[in-house]
Motif scaffolding. Structure first.
Motif, PDB file in Angstrom:
ATOM      1  N   ARG A  46      -9.000 -26.842 -31.677  1.00  8.48           N
ATOM      2  CA  ARG A  46      -8.823 -28.222 -32.140  1.00  8.48           C
ATOM      3  C   ARG A  46      -7.341 -28.560 -32.327  1.00  8.48           C
ATOM      4  O   ARG A  46      -6.923 -29.702 -32.149  1.00  8.48           O
ATOM      5  N   ILE A  51      -6.401 -32.527 -32.201  1.00 11.42           N
ATOM      6  CA  ILE A  51      -7.302 -33.085 -33.223  1.00 11.42           C
ATOM      7  C   ILE A  51      -6.770 -32.711 -34.609  1.00 11.42           C
ATOM      8  O   ILE A  51      -6.893 -33.451 -35.569  1.00 11.42           O
ATOM      9  N   LEU A  52      -6.161 -31.533 -34.680  1.00 11.59           N
ATOM     10  CA  LEU A  52      -5.474 -31.096 -35.903  1.00 11.59           C
ATOM     11  C   LEU A  52      -3.979 -31.011 -35.592  1.00 11.59           C
ATOM     12  O   LEU A  52      -3.605 -30.683 -34.461  1.00 11.59           O
ATOM     13  N   HIS A  53      -3.164 -31.284 -36.597  1.00 17.82           N
ATOM     14  CA  HIS A  53      -1.709 -31.194 -36.399  1.00 17.82           C
ATOM     15  C   HIS A  53      -1.236 -29.802 -36.817  1.00 17.82           C
ATOM     16  O   HIS A  53      -1.550 -29.358 -37.930  1.00 17.82           O
ATOM     17  N   ILE A  69      -1.139 -37.286 -24.510  1.00 15.71           N
ATOM     18  CA  ILE A  69      -2.361 -38.032 -24.180  1.00 15.71           C
ATOM     19  C   ILE A  69      -2.727 -37.954 -22.690  1.00 15.71           C
ATOM     20  O   ILE A  69      -3.894 -37.722 -22.353  1.00 15.71           O
ATOM     21  N   ARG A  72      -4.626 -34.973 -21.387  1.00 14.63           N
ATOM     22  CA  ARG A  72      -6.051 -34.861 -21.727  1.00 14.63           C
ATOM     23  C   ARG A  72      -6.962 -35.330 -20.603  1.00 14.63           C
ATOM     24  O   ARG A  72      -8.155 -35.051 -20.621  1.00 14.63           O
ATOM     25  N   LYS A  73      -6.390 -36.049 -19.625  1.00 13.05           N
ATOM     26  CA  LYS A  73      -7.191 -36.446 -18.464  1.00 13.05           C
ATOM     27  C   LYS A  73      -7.677 -35.215 -17.713  1.00 13.05           C
ATOM     28  O   LYS A  73      -8.676 -35.258 -17.007  1.00 13.05           O
ATOM     29  N   LEU A 100     -13.615 -43.460 -21.180  1.00 12.72           N
ATOM     30  CA  LEU A 100     -12.513 -42.922 -21.994  1.00 12.72           C
ATOM     31  C   LEU A 100     -11.545 -42.105 -21.138  1.00 12.72           C
ATOM     32  O   LEU A 100     -10.357 -42.029 -21.434  1.00 12.72           O
ATOM     33  N   TYR A 101     -12.087 -41.477 -20.082  1.00 14.63           N
ATOM     34  CA  TYR A 101     -11.235 -40.714 -19.157  1.00 14.63           C
ATOM     35  C   TYR A 101     -10.511 -41.628 -18.170  1.00 14.63           C
ATOM     36  O   TYR A 101      -9.802 -41.152 -17.298  1.00 14.63           O
ATOM     37  N   LYS A 102     -10.762 -42.950 -18.301  1.00 15.94           N
ATOM     38  CA  LYS A 102     -10.167 -43.959 -17.416  1.00 15.94           C
ATOM     39  C   LYS A 102     -10.625 -43.766 -15.964  1.00 15.94           C
ATOM     40  O   LYS A 102      -9.885 -44.036 -15.018  1.00 15.94           O
TER      41      LYS A 102
ATOM     42  N   ILE B   4     -13.599 -48.333 -26.924  1.00 17.99           N
ATOM     43  CA  ILE B   4     -13.920 -48.252 -28.360  1.00 17.99           C
ATOM     44  C   ILE B   4     -14.522 -49.585 -28.828  1.00 17.99           C
ATOM     45  O   ILE B   4     -15.492 -49.602 -29.594  1.00 17.99           O
ATOM     46  N   TYR B  91     -15.400 -37.620 -33.544  1.00 25.32           N
ATOM     47  CA  TYR B  91     -14.055 -37.790 -32.975  1.00 25.32           C
ATOM     48  C   TYR B  91     -13.572 -36.571 -32.204  1.00 25.32           C
ATOM     49  O   TYR B  91     -12.619 -36.670 -31.440  1.00 25.32           O
ATOM     50  N   ILE B  94     -14.170 -37.484 -28.758  1.00 24.99           N
ATOM     51  CA  ILE B  94     -13.436 -38.693 -28.335  1.00 24.99           C
ATOM     52  C   ILE B  94     -11.932 -38.412 -28.228  1.00 24.99           C
ATOM     53  O   ILE B  94     -11.292 -38.771 -27.246  1.00 24.99           O
ATOM     54  N   LEU B  95     -11.396 -37.731 -29.252  1.00 30.50           N
ATOM     55  CA  LEU B  95      -9.944 -37.529 -29.267  1.00 30.50           C
ATOM     56  C   LEU B  95      -9.459 -36.473 -28.274  1.00 30.50           C
ATOM     57  O   LEU B  95      -8.256 -36.329 -28.078  1.00 30.50           O
ATOM     58  N   SER B  96     -10.384 -35.752 -27.680  1.00 28.50           N
ATOM     59  CA  SER B  96      -9.967 -34.810 -26.629  1.00 28.50           C
ATOM     60  C   SER B  96      -9.822 -35.543 -25.298  1.00 28.50           C
ATOM     61  O   SER B  96      -9.419 -34.965 -24.298  1.00 28.50           O
ATOM     62  N   LYS B  97     -10.168 -36.822 -25.294  1.00 32.60           N
ATOM     63  CA  LYS B  97     -10.027 -37.647 -24.091  1.00 32.60           C
ATOM     64  C   LYS B  97      -8.660 -38.356 -24.137  1.00 32.60           C
ATOM     65  O   LYS B  97      -8.043 -38.433 -25.199  1.00 32.60           O
ATOM     66  N   PRO B  98      -8.212 -38.902 -22.982  1.00 22.07           N
ATOM     67  CA  PRO B  98      -6.895 -39.547 -22.994  1.00 22.07           C
ATOM     68  C   PRO B  98      -6.884 -40.893 -23.710  1.00 22.07           C
ATOM     69  O   PRO B  98      -6.830 -41.948 -23.088  1.00 22.07           O
ATOM     70  N   ILE B  99      -6.976 -40.842 -25.009  1.00 18.80           N
ATOM     71  CA  ILE B  99      -6.948 -42.076 -25.806  1.00 18.80           C
ATOM     72  C   ILE B  99      -6.075 -41.830 -27.043  1.00 18.80           C
ATOM     73  O   ILE B  99      -6.188 -40.778 -27.685  1.00 18.80           O
ATOM     74  N   ALA B 100      -5.202 -42.787 -27.336  1.00 21.44           N
ATOM     75  CA  ALA B 100      -4.311 -42.639 -28.496  1.00 21.44           C
ATOM     76  C   ALA B 100      -5.069 -43.015 -29.766  1.00 21.44           C
ATOM     77  O   ALA B 100      -6.009 -43.808 -29.715  1.00 21.44           O
ATOM     78  N   ARG B 101      -4.626 -42.441 -30.863  1.00 20.59           N
ATOM     79  CA  ARG B 101      -5.332 -42.709 -32.116  1.00 20.59           C
ATOM     80  C   ARG B 101      -5.258 -44.184 -32.516  1.00 20.59           C
ATOM     81  O   ARG B 101      -6.206 -44.732 -33.074  1.00 20.59           O
ATOM     82  N   GLU B 103      -5.374 -46.648 -30.645  1.00 21.32           N
ATOM     83  CA  GLU B 103      -6.365 -47.387 -29.864  1.00 21.32           C
ATOM     84  C   GLU B 103      -7.736 -47.325 -30.540  1.00 21.32           C
ATOM     85  O   GLU B 103      -8.523 -48.268 -30.451  1.00 21.32           O
ATOM     86  N   GLU B 279      -3.096 -41.624 -37.670  1.00 20.55           N
ATOM     87  CA  GLU B 279      -2.231 -40.822 -36.791  1.00 20.55           C
ATOM     88  C   GLU B 279      -1.909 -39.487 -37.449  1.00 20.55           C
ATOM     89  O   GLU B 279      -1.867 -38.445 -36.791  1.00 20.55           O
ATOM     90  N   LYS B 280      -1.677 -39.525 -38.761  1.00 23.54           N
ATOM     91  CA  LYS B 280      -1.226 -38.321 -39.463  1.00 23.54           C
ATOM     92  C   LYS B 280      -2.377 -37.433 -39.917  1.00 23.54           C
ATOM     93  O   LYS B 280      -2.171 -36.281 -40.261  1.00 23.54           O
ATOM     94  N   ARG B 281      -3.554 -37.969 -39.901  1.00 20.90           N
ATOM     95  CA  ARG B 281      -4.679 -37.252 -40.499  1.00 20.90           C
ATOM     96  C   ARG B 281      -5.221 -36.145 -39.591  1.00 20.90           C
ATOM     97  O   ARG B 281      -5.339 -36.318 -38.382  1.00 20.90           O
ATOM     98  N   LEU B 283      -8.314 -34.293 -38.287  1.00 20.10           N
ATOM     99  CA  LEU B 283      -9.706 -34.751 -38.200  1.00 20.10           C
ATOM    100  C   LEU B 283     -10.688 -33.594 -38.069  1.00 20.10           C
ATOM    101  O   LEU B 283     -10.340 -32.534 -37.667  1.00 20.10           O
TER     102      LEU B 283
END
Lengths: 298, 283
Positions: A46, A51-53, A69, A72-73, A100-102, B4, B91, B94-101, B103, B279-281, B283
């Motif tokens: 993650r 997903i995690l920083h 970003i 991720r495609k 989402l993958y465009k 979204i 998420y 979802i967030l593993s896809k090419p989408i910015a937070r 968005e 953005e900072k959180r 998830l």
């Protein structure tokens, strides 16, 4: 290297997570991260996916910093605790994930047909996800992960909810994807799975990397021999292959790094008046290694 | 972001939130319309002052209901917009896809608004329409401009509440977010009512105190201001309904245009803060 981390660390208020993980994964490799529940495997994936920083350290995927970003495609991900919008049908879920993958709509529709077939959900794609069984949910998750035909696939416990046939199906899919040159990062605690599909394995324990290497390096599965009329000559000949053979009665355990040597060992025993009752590779070696590794500090 | 927005709209449709809301709104409008029919029928025999006062109150009540329903719809649809997805773990996929937070946050905000704005329009125009239809000879001279201005002002209510709801949804749990939003909304409402009461009180110290309470609560949560402004725009002298302004639900003190600007900036700040928080959180 398609995945590279350098002292990557992520903890939660100084606890859990993982600490100073440095590893690299080559293109086309199946890399397995082994560890007990709570070892930090999912946190690691993650973090790699943004997903995690991370707290500190560096990580790159396909030459870009983690969290990039556009990268991720080219990534597919099956989360461990598979949770999607269960008010959607399987088809709708995949369609929206394609968006989402465009991907363009025509491409999405074609690809959905393919992945539904691959994961064995044909005929169930128009059911709502909330009506799916655990195994079906895992399959639709896998379909979503491979939907964009990604270069790298992160699979977090991909067979945890599956029955033995489902597990075999997923293993076959992994091997097929490997043949297509995909890089697969596998998180699992199912050792048999690791042995069957992985090129390299890392063992994570309490957030720290304990061991990393190829399956051959880590396993070099010992050979068990049961010999009648065992004598000095036989022992000396066998020591030429492995200096550290273990002898218990008429049982011998020895390391043989090259399988080509096995018929020669059998021939040597017979030539020296021995009777070879049994020759087999020791099973559950990875399990033994795993338990030894993660149990070292307990 | 469009996916979204699409998912948000689909969620409202698939979870039957939209249909249930429309169904209950139809029930409400039927009851309100029936009440108006009988009330306006009897008002034809009353004095002009009574006709104006009662018809003003009837319309005021309808508009207040629009505000109340809109507010709760906005609160409940936004309070869990982000947090419930975090809690459910959706998420990860979802967030593993090419989408910015950002968005995701903006997509949720626009998605909810795209459902609520048409709803507010239908509800508001239905209330006005029912009053015009049943109040022939009682309700007079409704200016189209006044209706449009009032409706446009009403749009600020979901914009404001959804932006606050999304901010809390990015920061705390769904339950926490919902509770905070409801309390804040009621604080704003009570503050507004106190300010209106202050208008009728002659004792200067009490008047100042109540007015100040109203101003402070309006700065913290300016939701009530929107209703007051929308009412004041609707109940113009030309409509013959300005008598209705003199009540707790009316708008004796009209909010300034500056306050409307404050609400717009407030909403933008809330969305920016929500994006930053998300953005900072982890998830």
């Amino acid at each position: 290297m398609v995945i590279q981390t350098d002292n990557l660390t992520k903890q939660f208020k100084g606890k859990g997570g993982f600490v100073n993980i440095s590893l690299s994964v080559k293109e086309g490799e199946v890399f397995s991260l082994l560890g007990k529940n709570g070892a930090g495997k999912s946190t690691f994936i993650r973090t790699l996916l943004g997903i995690l920083h991370p707290d500190s350290g560096r990580g790159e995927i396909l030459g870009q910093s983690i969290g990039h970003i556009q990268t991720r495609k080219k990534i597919g991900y099956l989360p461990e605790l598979f949770q999607y919008h269960n008010w959607l049908t399987g088809y709708e879920l995949l369609f929206n994930h394609g968006l989402l993958y465009k991907m363009d709509k025509k491409e999405i529709k074609d690809r959905i047909e393919e992945v539904i077939e691959i994961v064995g959900l044909k005929g169930h794609e128009y059911k709502k996800i909330k009506e799916y069984s655990k195994g079906m949910k895992q399959r639709i998750g896998l379909a979503s992960a491979i939907l964009s035909n990604p270069k790298i696939l992160f699979l977090d416990e991909p067979t945890s909810a599956l029955d033995p046939i489902g597990r075999k199906d997923v293993r076959d899919i992994i091997l097929k994807l490997k043949d297509q040159g995909k890089t697969i990062f596998l998180n699992t605690h199912l050792l048999s799975e690791v042995e069957l599909v992985s090129d390299r394995v890392a063992i994570l324990d309490k957030g720290r990397m304990k061991k990393i290497g190829t399956i051959q390096e880590l396993l070099h599965s010992p050979v068990l021999l049961s010999i009648g009329n065992i004598n000095e000559k036989i022992i000396n000949e066998l020591k030429k292959v492995d200096q550290n053979i273990k002898k218990a009665g008429n049982q011998i355990e020895m390391s043989v790094y090259d399988d080509e040597l096995l018929p020669k060992i059998a021939e040597c025993i017979v030539k020296n008046d021995g009777q070879l009752y049994m020759m087999k590779k020791k099973e559950n070696v990875l399990e033994e290694l795993f338990i030894k590794t993660v149990g070292e500090e307990e | 972001m469009s996916t979204i927005i699409r998912l948000t709209f689909l969620e409202m449709r698939k979870k039957k939130i939209l249909y249930l809301t429309l169904l209950l709104t139809a029930v409400f409008l039927t009851l309100y319309g029936t009440a108006l029919r009988f009330a306006y029928k009897s008002l034809n025999h009353e004095d002009t002052l009574i006709r104006l006062t009662v018809s003003g109150q009837l319309l005021s009540m309808g508009v207040y209901a629009v505000g109340f329903i809109t507010a709760f719809l906005s609160i409940f649809s936004s309070a869990g917009a982000i947090s419930s997805e975090i809690e459910n773990g959706t998420y990860d996929a979802i967030l593993s896809k090419p989408i910015a937070r950002y968005e995701i946050v903006l997509g949720r905000f626009i998605g909810i608004l795209s459902v609520i704005i048409p709803y507010v329009t239908i509800l508001f125009l239905s209330i006005i329409g029912l009053n015009i239809f049943f109040g022939k000879g009682v309700v007079v001279n409704f200016s189209m401009i006044a209706i449009i201005k009032s409706l446009a002002t009403f749009y600020l209510l979901p914009i404001l509440l959804i932006s606050i709801g999304i901010f809390f949804s990015c920061s705390i749990s769904t339950m926490g977010s919902g509770v905070v939003m409801v309390i804040l909304y009621f604080c704003g409402m009570v503050g507004g009512i106190l300010e209106q009461i202050g208008h009728f009180i002659t004792l200067e110290a009490t008047k100042v105190a109540l007015t100040n309470i109203g101003i402070i609560t309006s700065l913290v949560i300016p939701s009530d201001i929107i209703y007051r402004k929308a009412s004041s725009l609707l109940f113009t002298t030309s409509s013959g309904l300005n008598v209705s302004l003199e009540s707790m639900l009316g708008a004796s003190i009209q909010p300034s245009p500056l306050m409307m600007g404050y609400i717009v900036i407030y909403s933008i700040v809330m969305i920016v803060l929500a994006v930053r928080k998300f953005e900072k959180r982890d998830l």
